[in-house]
Design a protein around this motif. Structure first.
Motif, PDB file in Angstrom:
ATOM      1  N   TRP A   1       0.819  -1.216   0.000  1.00  0.00           N
ATOM      2  CA  TRP A   1       0.000   0.000   0.000  1.00  0.00           C
ATOM      3  C   TRP A   1       0.853   1.266   0.000  1.00  0.00           C
ATOM      4  N   THR A   2       1.936   1.272   0.762  1.00  0.00           N
ATOM      5  CA  THR A   2       2.711   2.510   0.886  1.00  0.00           C
ATOM      6  C   THR A   2       3.518   2.809  -0.375  1.00  0.00           C
TER       7      THR A   2
ATOM      8  N   ARG B   1       2.511   7.558  -6.504  1.00  0.00           N
ATOM      9  CA  ARG B   1       1.491   8.521  -6.930  1.00  0.00           C
ATOM     10  C   ARG B   1       1.838   9.926  -6.472  1.00  0.00           C
ATOM     11  N   ARG B   2       2.379  10.052  -5.298  1.00  0.00           N
ATOM     12  CA  ARG B   2       2.767  11.374  -4.801  1.00  0.00           C
ATOM     13  C   ARG B   2       3.846  11.990  -5.663  1.00  0.00           C
TER      14      ARG B   2
ATOM     15  N   TYR C   1      -6.569  10.090   7.470  1.00  0.00           N
ATOM     16  CA  TYR C   1      -5.846   9.521   8.598  1.00  0.00           C
ATOM     17  C   TYR C   1      -4.418  10.057   8.578  1.00  0.00           C
ATOM     18  N   SER C   2      -3.897  10.358   9.761  1.00  0.00           N
ATOM     19  CA  SER C   2      -2.643  11.114   9.853  1.00  0.00           C
ATOM     20  C   SER C   2      -1.407  10.248  10.051  1.00  0.00           C
ATOM     21  N   HIS C   3      -1.549   8.948   9.924  1.00  0.00           N
ATOM     22  CA  HIS C   3      -0.400   8.059  10.120  1.00  0.00           C
ATOM     23  C   HIS C   3       0.394   8.001   8.819  1.00  0.00           C
ATOM     24  N   ARG C   4       1.566   8.574   8.811  1.00  0.00           N
ATOM     25  CA  ARG C   4       2.353   8.671   7.587  1.00  0.00           C
ATOM     26  C   ARG C   4       2.814   7.299   7.114  1.00  0.00           C
ATOM     27  N   PRO C   5       3.015   7.131   5.807  1.00  0.00           N
ATOM     28  CA  PRO C   5       3.472   5.836   5.293  1.00  0.00           C
ATOM     29  C   PRO C   5       4.722   5.319   5.993  1.00  0.00           C
ATOM     30  N   ALA C   6       5.681   6.204   6.252  1.00  0.00           N
ATOM     31  CA  ALA C   6       6.916   5.763   6.921  1.00  0.00           C
ATOM     32  C   ALA C   6       6.624   5.223   8.316  1.00  0.00           C
TER      33      ALA C   6
END
Length: 299
Positions: free
Chosen positions: A30-31, A37-38, A54-59
């Motif tokens: 997913w990340t 895309r970013r 949701y504020s949980h960053r991919p890292a």
């Protein structure tokens, strides 16, 4: 109380390295696409939500934490000491008790999830919150994607339906003309009293409550909650007024009897799937709140 040393699980270095690597590989399905895309500045109307709302960053999602009661053995475990939640023991590195300043979060999560779990699920909202977010509005949240039924057809579905959204974080995005059409009046103050396990947003929010307790939530539980949120979000947007067929999302046509039946079946399945994850988070909160701050031995 603190976790007695005799009940702690000591993971040898190769074992927890394997668990860490398996977690990273799992969540990168997913990340990695999200990060690509970013780079391309490409928006995704379904999946971006999981990293923006949701504020949980991919890292942070990629980081592996073992959860309470686990000791990481070996020299490389010292890397975890950069997080204040961890402490060194004679056997290795482990999580200490929840910091006093974070107990209020655990108490709220415990209260909300326990109340939600105590109620029977209410099904049959048909995802009309997404329709209410574009009702009689010249602006839509996903402007790059057409409405399946057009503006007038979308408005007609809203006006001919009974809207019963009880989730405040969905209701607050309703357009002003749509708000009076909702039969419920959710509020932030009444969240604990109103949330129920059939709600798609309450199910997706299990991911939020899992990472709000990070790093004390075992990462396998965080990943399980995220995987569920991905699937629920997919239904959420398939049942929305948007035409996302170009992205491979076939619509759940909730304006038809067949589509509504399909929605309820999926909603019921997600309710069943969410129950054990909610129970695990409730148990985690109980355990964290039973620990005495400062009670873990330091070396």
């Amino acid at each position: 109380m603190t976790i007695p040393e005799a009940t702690r699980v000591v993971l040898p270095e190769p074992d927890w390295h394997r668990l860490r690597d398996e977690h990273v590989a799992r969540v990168r399905q997913w990340t990695d696409p999200h990060q690509r895309r970013r780079v391309r500045r490409e928006k995704h109307p379904v999946l971006d939500f999981l990293f923006t709302y949701y504020s949980h960053r991919p890292a942070h999602l990629e980081r592996w934490h073992p959860g309470p009661g686990v000791v990481l053995a070996g020299p490389s475990a010292e890397e975890y000491l950069r997080w204040p939640a961890y402490t060194a023991t004679a056997e290795g590195v482990t999580l200490g008790p929840l910091a006093p300043g974070r107990r209020a979060t655990a108490e709220f999560v415990l209260s909300l999830l326990s109340a939600t779990a105590s109620r029977p699920p209410r099904l049959g909202c048909f995802g009309l919150h997404e329709w209410a977010m574009v009702y009689r509005s010249a602006e839509v949240r996903h402007a790059a994607w057409p409405l399946r039924l057009g503006a007038e057809g979308t408005d007609a579905v809203v006006e001919s339906s009974t809207i019963k959204c009880g989730h405040f974080d969905a209701f607050r995005f309703f357009t002003p003309p749509a708000r009076p059409l909702n039969t419920l009046r959710p509020s932030r103050e009444g969240q604990v009293e109103m949330e129920q396990p059939g709600c798609l947003h309450a199910t997706m929010d299990l991911f939020k409550w899992s990472y709000k307790l990070d790093p004390h939530t075992p990462s396998d539980l965080v990943a399980d909650c995220f995987a569920l949120a991905v699937d629920v979000r997919t239904l959420d947007m398939r049942a929305s007024p948007y035409d996302l067929s170009a992205l491979g999302y076939s619509p759940v046509q909730i304006e038809t009897e067949r589509g509504r039946a399909e929605y309820v079946r999926a909603q019921s399945a997600f309710t069943t799937r969410a129950a054990p994850l909610r129970a695990r988070l409730i148990s985690l909160c109980h355990n964290l709140l039973s620990e005495v701050p400062g009670g873990t031995d330091h070396q």
